[in-house]
Every structure is written in C-alpha cells, then in structure tokens.
Design an enzyme around this catalytic site. Structure first.
Site, PDB file in Angstrom:
ATOM      1  N   GLU A   1       9.719  16.363  14.815  1.00  0.00           N
ATOM      2  CA  GLU A   1      10.175  16.138  13.441  1.00  0.00           C
ATOM      3  C   GLU A   1       9.422  17.064  12.486  1.00  0.00           C
ATOM      4  O   GLU A   1       8.203  17.034  12.397  1.00  0.00           O
ATOM      5  CB  GLU A   1       9.950  14.685  13.029  1.00  0.00           C
ATOM      6  CG  GLU A   1      10.505  14.381  11.653  1.00  0.00           C
ATOM      7  CD  GLU A   1      10.306  12.935  11.230  1.00  0.00           C
ATOM      8  OE1 GLU A   1      11.262  12.340  10.695  1.00  0.00           O
ATOM      9  OE2 GLU A   1       9.198  12.404  11.451  1.00  0.00           O
TER      10      GLU A   1
ATOM     11  N   GLU B   1       9.617   1.561  10.986  1.00  0.00           N
ATOM     12  CA  GLU B   1      10.734   2.499  10.817  1.00  0.00           C
ATOM     13  C   GLU B   1      10.102   3.873  10.774  1.00  0.00           C
ATOM     14  O   GLU B   1       9.453   4.256   9.799  1.00  0.00           O
ATOM     15  CB  GLU B   1      11.506   2.183   9.528  1.00  0.00           C
ATOM     16  CG  GLU B   1      12.896   2.806   9.491  1.00  0.00           C
ATOM     17  CD  GLU B   1      12.909   4.168   8.835  1.00  0.00           C
ATOM     18  OE1 GLU B   1      12.932   5.170   9.594  1.00  0.00           O
ATOM     19  OE2 GLU B   1      12.898   4.254   7.614  1.00  0.00           O
TER      20      GLU B   1
ATOM     21  N   CYS C   1      14.102  10.888   6.853  1.00  0.00           N
ATOM     22  CA  CYS C   1      13.950  10.473   8.248  1.00  0.00           C
ATOM     23  C   CYS C   1      15.266  10.564   9.018  1.00  0.00           C
ATOM     24  O   CYS C   1      15.266  10.783  10.225  1.00  0.00           O
ATOM     25  CB  CYS C   1      13.380   9.063   8.332  1.00  0.00           C
ATOM     26  SG  CYS C   1      14.374   7.809   7.502  1.00  0.00           S
TER      27      CYS C   1
ATOM     28  N   LYS D   1       0.867  -1.178   0.000  1.00  0.00           N
ATOM     29  CA  LYS D   1       0.000   0.000   0.000  1.00  0.00           C
ATOM     30  C   LYS D   1       0.907   1.232   0.000  1.00  0.00           C
ATOM     31  O   LYS D   1       1.454   1.607   1.028  1.00  0.00           O
ATOM     32  CB  LYS D   1      -0.902  -0.001   1.229  1.00  0.00           C
ATOM     33  CG  LYS D   1      -2.248   0.746   1.039  1.00  0.00           C
ATOM     34  CD  LYS D   1      -2.147   2.200   0.654  1.00  0.00           C
ATOM     35  CE  LYS D   1      -1.776   3.077   1.845  1.00  0.00           C
ATOM     36  NZ  LYS D   1      -1.784   4.542   1.458  1.00  0.00           N
TER      37      LYS D   1
END
Length: 516
Positions: free
Chosen positions: A409, A271, A305, A196
């Site tokens: 973040e 992750e 990331c 997906k």
C-alpha cells in the site's frame, strides 16, 4: 492567494478568518466535559501540508491524560448505558445539527490540516453529520430482542446491552468523517468514548469536542486525548478500563495494536490497509471505467484505503485504455486545497511524501514503465510555487503484479497498470495480494460480474462503479485489511454484548446435591 469570492460555498473572508484563528490556537484534550492542557504543558505542532509551515499546535498527551479520560468514560458509562434510547437519540440529532451549523469552519480546518481539497472535505463534513443522524434512529430500534420458546416449559430470550468504554484511534486522511463513523454508533448503543486522533491532523477532533460540549452531552460520555500514537495511542490500547478498541489505519499499526490488546483480551475492530484492484474487461463501458478508475486513485490525493491502486486491464484494450488514463492523469490539476479548481492537493506530511517517492524509486528499479508523474510537483496548474509543500504529480506505472508497487500500500496518487489475458488470470492477479479491502469490476457481462464478485477476496466489491458508501451496508475487509464489519446493524456486533436470559415457565427439576 485569493482564488474566488467563494470556495465550496464559503466566503473567502470567512476562510481567511478561520485560517488566521488557527495560528494562535492549541487543540486541547477534552476530558470529563472540560478542555484541559497536558499535565506536562507540552504541545506539538501540526503542519500545513501545502507549505510545511506550522499551522497550529495540539496538547501532547500520554499515560496520565489517557488514564483520566478512561476513568471519566468508565464513570460516565454507568449512567449513559442506562440512559433511555430516545434520550440518546436526541443528543445524537443535536450533534448532527451542530455539525451542519459549523460545517464551513470544520471543512476549512480539515482542508488546511490534512491537505485535502476543500470541496471534497465539505462533502465529508456532511457525511459526519449524516453518521450521527443515521445512528440516532438506530438508538431506538437496533437493540431488539429475540425469543426462543422451548415447548411449554421454557422461554429463552436474547438482548443486547452496551459493551463499555470504547477507545477510538483514527487516521489522518479523513479524520472527522472516519472518527464520527465510529463515535456515532458507540454513543447510540450506550457506550462511552475515548478518542485519540492522528497526530498529523488533530485539529477537527478538538472542534468536534467543542460541538459535543455545545450539545450538552453529559460529562465523560465523549473524551478526547491528543498525542502521538506511541504515547497516547499505546496507553489507550493498554488501559484496563477501556475494553473495546477500534483502529482505522495501516496494517502494520494494526498488528502492533492487536499484539498489545491481546494482553488484555480486548475486543478489536480493525479497518486497515488496501491494495484494491480495478478489473477492466474489453466489453466494459470504457468511459465509465475510465472516470471511476481516475477518481478512485487520484481523489483524496491518493490517500484513501479503498483506492483502486492496481489497474488490471484485458490485453486486447490494454495499451489504448492505459494511454487514455495517462492522458487524463497528465491533465489533473495539482494545486492548493483551497483552490476551487484543484483536483489533487498535497500529501499530509513531508515524511509521507518521502515514503511515497521511495515507492516510485522502487518501481523504477524493478523495471516498471513510468508513463506519468513520478516526481514532486513544484508548480500548480495556475503557475503558483508549490516547492515548499508535499505535492506529488499524479503518477502512472505499467508493471507486473509481483512488483513492490503492486503489492504494498502506497497511500498516494500512484497507480500501476497490469495486463491480463482472460477472466481466470484477472481473478488470480486480483487475489494475489495480502490485502482484501475493496475490488472493482467493469464489464457488461453480468454473469461474469457476479462470478467475480463471489470469487474476489475482498470485503467490498463494486460492479461498474467507484466506491459509493451506503451506511446500512457492511464495511470492512478480509486478510490483512481487517476482521470486523462496521455499518448499520453490523456495528452492533462490536459495540454491544449479546446476552441470553432463560426463564422457566414451570419449576424445573433441580438435582439435589448433598441431600441424604
């Protein structure tokens, strides 16, 4: 606008042909070896981040499409898990070969769909092919057994077996490379896949399905469902025939997936986000540190990331070093992702641009000192109008570690510089975050470098370098950045089950219950 006759080695006429072909194309689902639309007939648009015009469309899948894909993967698993490793290897090598063959098309499609600079995406496509080639070799050699002889009476041995269909949910920043990083080991070790992709950059997933079809992979081994996370993604996490779920994405999404997967006792590989520090000491090779810090935060448009989004600098060189960062940041070339000289392109989506600008506003409200950027880029370095796209000037703050811009973040080209007095304070500030994906240390003192590598709360630590991935090494984070490791043999822990077998070498004594 035509930039050069070739960009990243791709003729401009080829780039234009690929772009024009997308306008009338719909990225479909790929289920049981066949491309198909959604049962409802619904589609959703994907935008060109450079203009926010509709680039193409994708089929809008949900529970019904996920159910078909899960059943196809479940049925195919019965055969694929028993396919000899050397045969699986041949399929993976064929997919790697086809990824290289179609590299130009894949790179252009992803640059347009995700807004990433074309020459960087071209390297990511090469990494995607490498993912399959690397795990093709592991298909034959990774499933080795161990034996545990017990005196002369017993022989125990362990072996690994494929775990089942894997649901793979991937992010929008590097969709092809990050999806193949999960798909390749799953297929190599005998699992089947339901992918997906992120709805903001769905196009290369369907191009990958075309490659899988060209490679003649058996039907149902690889399946693709396009759609929104709250519809198709949630249905995939909940489906009882998909016992393994991988997610590469932000931490809040990871929490939702973990909560929903817990109801079905699913195995997860998450992750997640990062707020990675770069520690620069006065004795470092400052030129190398400068290059690494700038590349690590501003490449990929800051949508990375492992970005070193917190710059911790020793007080004695703080002002000088940060001013050098500011000087270089001001000179970064913001422009169209197809321009060969562009260094920073547009952010993925208008919603994400507004989110990042909200962090800039929060930094100013908290008293951070804005040195560079902080606003939309409306003109490229060539003088082109960028006002319709999601462009943000590379941004640099001087702040403190408690500020929102240093703790959350941002996932954009925003760097916050923070001073420290000594090694102890540097370590304390570096670890003062809920994240723990990566950390970077720049010093010529190797003893200090190794001390910090041991004490930094991060799954990845790079010494005097930016992030350079090596596929056999473990990749993953700690704390809110994740809880598994991918890469090399470490992927076995997720994609396979470990089974123990006991064999008596002479008849063992068995108690005789019920015998009188």
């Amino acid at each position: 606008m035509r930039y050069q006759d070739q960009v990243a080695g791709i003729p401009w006429e080829r780039i234009e042909a690929i772009r024009n072909a997308l306008k009338g194309w719909t990225a479909l689902h790929f289920i049981g070896g066949e491309f198909r639309p959604s049962e409802s007939g619904e589609v959703f648009p994907t935008l060109d981040p450079s203009t926010n015009e509709v680039l193409s469309h994708a089929a809008r899948g949900g529970e019904r499409e996920v159910d078909r894909a899960a059943k196809a993967a479940h049925e195919a698993f019965q055969r694929w898990s028993r396919t000899p490793a050397r045969e699986r290897k041949r399929y993976l090598l064929r997919i790697a070969e086809l990824l290289e063959k179609h590299a130009d098309e894949l790179a252009v499609v992803e640059a347009l769909d995700a807004g990433q600079v074309l020459r960087i995406v071209k390297a990511q496509v090469a990494r995607s092919a490498e993912n399959f080639a690397f795990y093709a070799e592991y298909a034959e050699h990774a499933m080795e057994d161990r034996t545990f002889p017990v005196d002369r009476d017993w022989l125990y041995y362990s072996l690994r077996v494929p775990a089942g269909p894997v649901g793979i949910i991937t992010p929008w920043n590097a969709p092809l490379m990050l999806s193949t990083w999960r798909i390749a080991p799953a297929l190599a070790f005998g699992d089947t896949v339901v992918l997906k992709p992120a709805e903001w950059s769905p196009l290369t997933a369907s191009k990958l399905a075309e490659i899988v079809q060209e490679a003649d992979l058996p039907p149902g081994v690889f399946n693709l469902v396009q759609g929104y996370g709250e519809e198709a993604g949630a249905a995939l996490v909940a489906h009882p025939l998909v016992p393994l779920i991988t997610l590469t994405g932000e931490t809040e999404t990871g929490k939702i997936v973990m909560q929903n997967a817990a109801r079905h006792l699913k195995r997860l590989s998450l992750e997640l986000g990062g707020k990675s520090p770069a520690l620069v000491f006065a004795d470092a090779d400052l030129e190398r540190a400068l290059d690494a810090v700038l590349f690590q935060i501003y490449s990929f448009n800051g949508e990375r990331c492992t970005a070193s989004s917190r710059l911790l600098v020793e007080e004695s060189i703080f002002e000088t070093f940060v001013e050098r960062v500011a000087e270089r940041a001001r000179a970064i070339r913001v422009g169209h992702p197809l321009d060969p000289e562009t260094e920073v392109g547009p952010l993925i989506h208008p919603e994400h641009l507004e989110r990042v600008l909200g962090y800039v506003e929060a930094g100013l409200k908290e008293g951070a000192r804005l040195l560079v950027g902080g606003k939309r880029a409306t003109t490229s370095f060539r003088g082109e109008d960028l006002s319709q796209g999601n462009y943000l000037e590379p941004t640099l703050f001087v702040g403190e570690n408690h500020m929102k811009i240093a703790q959350e973040e941002i996932f954009g080209p925003v760097l916050v510089a923070i001073p420290f007095k000594d090694e102890e304070e540097a370590l304390r500030k570096a670890n003062d975050t809920r994240y723990g994906l990566a950390a970077y240390v720049f010093t010529r003192d190797l003893e200090r470098a190794h001390r910090l590598a041991l004490e930094l709360e991060a799954g990845l630590v790079y010494l005097n370098s930016h992030n350079v991935r090596h596929l056999p090494t473990p990749f993953g984070g700690v704390k809110a950045s994740g809880e598994r490791r991918e890469g090399g043999l470490y992927a076995l822990e997720f994609y396979t089950d470990l089974k123990a077998v006991g064999l008596p070498l002479r008849p063992p004594h068995v108690p005789k219950f019920g015998k009188r």
